[in-house]
Design an enzyme around this catalytic site. Structure first.
Site, PDB file in Angstrom:
ATOM      1  N   ASP A 105      -6.194  -3.503   5.600  1.00 58.36           N
ATOM      2  CA  ASP A 105      -5.592  -3.976   6.841  1.00 58.36           C
ATOM      3  C   ASP A 105      -6.380  -3.413   8.022  1.00 58.36           C
ATOM      4  O   ASP A 105      -7.117  -2.435   7.885  1.00 58.36           O
ATOM      5  CB  ASP A 105      -4.147  -3.471   6.958  1.00 58.36           C
ATOM      6  CG  ASP A 105      -3.184  -4.423   6.260  1.00 58.36           C
ATOM      7  OD1 ASP A 105      -3.577  -5.560   5.986  1.00 58.36           O
ATOM      8  OD2 ASP A 105      -2.039  -4.014   5.994  1.00 58.36           O
ATOM      9  N   ASP A 130       1.321  -3.170   4.352  1.00 64.11           N
ATOM     10  CA  ASP A 130       2.492  -2.482   4.877  1.00 64.11           C
ATOM     11  C   ASP A 130       3.724  -3.364   4.956  1.00 64.11           C
ATOM     12  O   ASP A 130       4.834  -2.866   5.095  1.00 64.11           O
ATOM     13  CB  ASP A 130       2.199  -1.904   6.272  1.00 64.11           C
ATOM     14  CG  ASP A 130       1.714  -2.967   7.255  1.00 64.11           C
ATOM     15  OD1 ASP A 130       1.756  -4.163   6.904  1.00 64.11           O
ATOM     16  OD2 ASP A 130       1.292  -2.601   8.363  1.00 64.11           O
ATOM     17  N   ASP A 155       3.265  -8.436   1.861  1.00 60.15           N
ATOM     18  CA  ASP A 155       2.071  -7.890   1.200  1.00 60.15           C
ATOM     19  C   ASP A 155       2.347  -7.517  -0.258  1.00 60.15           C
ATOM     20  O   ASP A 155       1.409  -7.223  -1.009  1.00 60.15           O
ATOM     21  CB  ASP A 155       1.576  -6.639   1.933  1.00 60.15           C
ATOM     22  CG  ASP A 155       0.927  -6.975   3.262  1.00 60.15           C
ATOM     23  OD1 ASP A 155       0.316  -8.048   3.353  1.00 60.15           O
ATOM     24  OD2 ASP A 155       1.044  -6.170   4.203  1.00 60.15           O
TER      25      ASP A 155
END
Length: 987
Positions: free
Chosen positions: A486, A795, A799
């Site tokens: 990310d 997070d 996901d």
């Protein structure tokens, strides 16, 4: 084996978009067993059937000892059985209670109301309301509002929350904890060690040796051999028990860290972060997507709130929560929407607490390295057993044929003359020699070494801000070839600030909080949208000037910007009332809220990704607060502003609104809960740019990964140009000129490709912008099909599929939701990419340390086995006796394993390329080192064995003492040869 949490038959629409699983199941499916029982291609979630099968592989020697360090399959099955029983019994009790309630018409029989101390309601009554989902009892107590009065809770500001208040609530209703099953005692570990097959054989051998020694040499000297064997056995039992016991305590500590979830509660009007263990009855708790429900309670307010109750009911159906079904069960996950709850039961008084007291968490887990090491150990054990049998037959043949002689030269066995008792004694001694060869041949320290290494690494990784949830992730991370990371919070600081704003007909405002540059109408609508369309909150202490803003980093930044524009959060919230909320969605990349500003007027506010919200806008406010149609020129102006902000690595967020007529709003609660907020004909209010600086040291961490052969890919929901700018700043891209497709790609373009098309470009991709969670899943699947070992950071709730699909899922500990953490293998406690790199280094260290121990152990075993076999064949006696070999084995299996297992990682590990998971444990370089060292040791020992007496000048000494001195020299030479091994040559 399916890659999803559900069964193959329960695919979601996202699964269909991701492509057919059947197309690549042949490569990764563990359900179809291969011929090799030690081949586990999927590095996590290996099926129990396969684990059970390889344990039953041919001649797994001493299984009780070998599998002491791995998953207890019987215990695992028992835990699942107890879980099913508890759930069934709970459902049965609830059904019986409801049946009873149905028979008590008009509430003629009512459970007695009780009070607890200063509160007008008792724990039993509260627990029955939530546990039995008794809507009638809830209404009889005045609903949620009535319960809040009984619990002395303000539904908006929560409880008072001082120490005295918390103490009273814990005394009255208990704490949010539950009694856990006590761990196994040290004596139980000793008893398990005593059941070891090898040790049982050695105990028998010790007794026999003791009896033979006392019989032949008398009590004074005859107890040496037998007593030494017994002492060595006791020492092995103690060392084994201590090792297992300390490992058990360590895993208990790690499990406690996993259970200690932190969450926000509202106390005295402010949001504070507390441990889940500190939740008390009466607490008001905000719930958002991905959160775990921390206790039993009832819903206060909810917006499209949906709960996944599968952990408690066993059913995968998502349950919507509203006034008709306001009951929330602890342990469940928030699947969608948001809301607030009032806690009515905690700890043992909840259904989750009852469940947790009925089962104990298993600390064992099968890891691929353990599977491979047990396969290697089994193979070596079979060879050792074969050699021991051959030696036994040769020694027996020599003994009964009269070729075995005593130290004085006399023949040990003469047919018809030797007594039966003496013959039995001789056979027992020969049998002891064979047992000793088996003991020294089987490197049982290997399973111990991998367990110690993994346990030690897990403990040290905690200090490096990485909480390991799945043991196998430690070693798998060392094989990672790709990290899909990310951007926000991982590569960047996740400390957002609004630094730029565009309003009106394309007017740029820097700094963005100069209120004078905003017209009155525009400022008023912006403040209304910022205050209402948020999950965050603002707290101002009475009489104080300090302002506390809570929420996600993006929400906090926008709220702080609103405060600088003159927003009074509480006033803005009270000026209008919320009718319906569309929570921020990772797929649509926007969130909205409908508010009532008058009896007939509704304002619908939207906030989200700038270009997506801008595409829905048809008008904007000019400098005179006049609505103006959005023409192509103005649209181009705003798009250019977004591109310029993105190029400066700013996150771009657009804020828009539209008015709506009250008559078009659904009236019933059910229709309102399914109402889709209008998202067309919006009026653009502002486009703001948020700055999130890169983390210090992240560029060095990325460079280190690239040097180590691990490719870093950025996968973000932000604008492609923002992603490009951050990627260059972090070192993922060399320069802006490198940012050409497919090196940098948009999620929708990647999604639109065929499976073959994605496979062709997936290895070239370095940055993916505007990606949905499903795009991340597609990327992971494509990389794994190409043979990569993939680590993924995430997070959010969405996901979870990618985290589960990846070889190693890394959830963020600060911003990560509980759903993401539950699907992950490792939790990065500080959300820092540098910590991810440390995990890679520890993973490589595990593999390197195990290889060092294998080389160390096998060299010892080969040399000891060879010298004893050669001596047994040539002279009928062995120079290294049972006691000596037991001591050597003890040192090699425990102290050697401990020393090598606890060696910390070095920077040189990152100079090597990733080790493939199917590469042999014993590499060619290791074979070279091992054989050369073994030949060197064997040469020295054989010279001492056959020429030792003459070299030491002992020809004139009596035969027995001379042989004892020679054998003692051989043992000392054998021990001293070991440190010469260069363990740094392990690749």
């Amino acid at each position: 084996m399916s890659f999803s949490k559900g069964s193959p038959g329960s695919q979601t629409p996202q699964d269909i978009e991701a492509g057919s699983r059947a197309s690549f199941s042949a490569d990764f499916d563990d359900g179809d067993f291969s011929a090799d029982p030690f081949d586990v291609p999927r590095t996590k979630n290996a099926p129990v059937q396969r684990l059970r099968r390889w344990r039953q592989a041919a001649l797994v020697l001493n299984a009780s000892r070998r599998f002491r360090y791995t998953l207890d399959l019987k215990k695992e099955e028992e835990t699942k059985r107890v879980l099913r029983i508890v759930i069934v019994h709970t459902r049965a009790i609830q059904a019986a209670y409801r049946f009873k309630e149905a028979g008590q018409m008009n509430g003629t029989i009512k459970p007695p109301s009780s009070s607890t101390g200063e509160f007008s309601v008792g724990q039993e009554q509260l627990s029955s309301i939530s546990r039995d989902r008794d809507a009638t009892a809830l209404q009889e107590n005045g609903g949620v509002v009535g319960l809040s009065h009984l619990l002395k809770t303000n539904l908006e500001k929560g409880i008072q929350g001082d120490d005295a208040d918390l103490l009273k609530r814990r005394s009255a209703f208990g704490s949010n904890n539950y009694p856990r099953k006590s761990g196994r005692s040290f004596l139980m570990f000793m008893w398990d060690a005593c059941k070891d097959l090898t040790l049982i054989i050695l105990m028998v051998a010790a007794v026999a040796s003791l009896a033979l020694g006392i019989k032949s040499e008398g009590l004074k000297e005859g107890w040496y051999d037998g007593g030494s064997i017994a002492f060595a056995v006791i020492l092995v039992i103690l060392v084994t028990a201590i090792s297992d016991y300390k490992q058990s305590l360590q895993f208990q500590d790690l499990n406690e860290h996993k259970r200690n979830i932190h969450l926000e509660v509202i106390r005295d009007g402010r949001r504070v972060e507390i441990s889940i263990y500190d939740v008390v009855v009466g607490d008001v708790i905000p719930l958002n997507i991905g959160n775990q429900v921390p206790a039993d309670g009832v819903l206060i307010t909810g917006h499209s709130l949906a709960i996944d109750e599968s952990s408690m009911t066993g059913e995968s159906k998502i349950v919507e929560k509203n006034s008709n079904d306001p009951f929330l069960i602890s342990g469940c996950k928030v699947a969608d929407g948001s809301g607030t709850m009032l806690v009515t039961a905690v700890g043992i008084n909840t259904e989750w607490g009852l469940l947790m007291t009925s089962i104990s968490e298993d600390n064992g887990e099968e890891t691929p390295l353990q599977v491979r090491l047990n396969g290697l150990t089994t193979l070596i054990g079979i060879v050792g057993l074969f050699v021991a049998v051959v030696v036994l037959m040769v020694l027996l043949a020599r003994y009964f044929s009269g070729h075995t002689r005593n130290p004085d030269g006399s023949v040990q066995f003469i047919a018809g003359k030797t007594k039966v008792g003496d013959a039995i004694d001789g056979v027992i001694k020969i049998f002891t020699v064979a047992v000793t060869i088996v003991v020294i041949a089987v490197p049982e320290g290997l399973p111990l070494a991998v367990t110690l290494t993994l346990a030690y690494s897990m403990k040290k990784m905690m200090a490096d801000k990485a909480l390991v949830r799945r043991l196998s992730a430690c070693e798998t991370m060392g094989s990672a070839t790709t990290i899909c990371s990310d951007k926000t919070g991982t590569l960047t600081m996740n400390q957002m600030t609004v630094v730029e704003a565009w309003i009106g007909g394309g007017k740029k405002i820097v700094p963005p909080y100069e209120e004078s540059k905003f017209s009155h109408m525009l400022c008023s609508l912006l403040i209304e949208g910022v205050a209402q369309n948020t999950n965050g909150s603002v707290y101002i202490a009475e009489g104080g000037n300090d302002v506390e803003v809570s929420g996600s980093p993006t929400e906090k930044a926008i709220l702080e910007w609103g405060i600088k524009l003159g927003m009074n959060f509480d006033t803005a919230r009270s000026d209008s009332s919320i009718i319906h909320v569309f929570p921020f969605n990772s797929d649509k990349k926007r969130g909205g809220v409908a508010t009532r500003v008058s009896d007939s007027e509704i304002h619908i506010h939207w906030k989200g990704a700038a270009e997506i919200v801008l595409a829905c806008c048809t008008r904007y406010f000019d400098a005179n607060d006049q609505l103006v149609e959005m023409d192509e020129a103005k649209m181009s102006t705003f798009k250019k502003a977004i591109e310029d902000m993105a190029a400066d690595s700013l996150r771009c967020v657009a804020i828009a609104y539209r008015s709506y007529e009250m008559k078009n709003v659904p009236t019933s609660e059910e229709e309102l809960s399914h109402w889709s907020l209008p998202e067309d004909n919006l009026v653009l209010l502002a486009i703001i740019g948020l700055k999130d600086p890169c983390r210090p040291g992240v560029k060095d961490a990325v460079k280190l990964c690239q040097k180590a052969g691990v490719e870093v890919k950025m996968v973000t929901g932000d604008n492609v140009k923002t992603a490009r700018a951050i990627a260059v700043e972090c070192g993922i891209l060399g320069s802006i000129s490198d940012a050409t497709e497919p090196i940098i790609i948009e999620g929708k373009n990647f999604r639109a490709l065929t499976e073959e098309g994605r496979a062709d470009i997936v290895e070239k991709i370095l940055v993916m912008g505007r990606s949905s969670p499903n795009d991340k899943l597609l990327l992971v699947q494509a990389l794994r099909r190409k043979g990569h070992v993939v680590a993924v950071t995430g997070d959010g709730t969405n996901d979870a599929p990618a985290l589960h699909e990846a070889d190693i899922g890394l959830a963020m500990g600060i911003q990560g939701t509980e759903v993401a953490k539950e699907s992950s293998d490792i939790i990065i406690l500080d959300d820092n990419f540098a910590s991810v790199v440390k995990v890679v280094k520890w993973g490589r260290s595990v593999y390197a340390n195990i290889q060092k121990f294998i080389q160390f152990q096998l060299t010892v075993n080969i040399a000891a086995l060879a010298i004893n076999v050669v001596a047994a064949f040539s002279t009928g006696d062995i120079p290294l006796n049972t006691v000596q070999l037991l001591w050597v084995n003890l040192i090699m299996d425990t102290l050697g394993a401990l020393a090598l297992a606890t060696e910390p990682p070095t920077d040189s590990l990152m100079d090597q390329s990733p080790k493939g998971q199917r590469e042999p444990l014993v590499s060619n370089i290791m074979w070279r080192n091992l054989l050369i060292q073994a030949m060197y040791q064997l040469s020295v020992l054989l010279i001492l064995n056959f020429r030792g007496v003459s070299l030491l000048g002992l020809r004139d000494e009596p035969n027995r003492p001379a042989i004892k001195v020679k054998n003692s020299l051989i043992f000392n030479a054998f021990v001293l040869c070991q440190p010469l091994l260069d363990l740094q040559d392990c690749p």
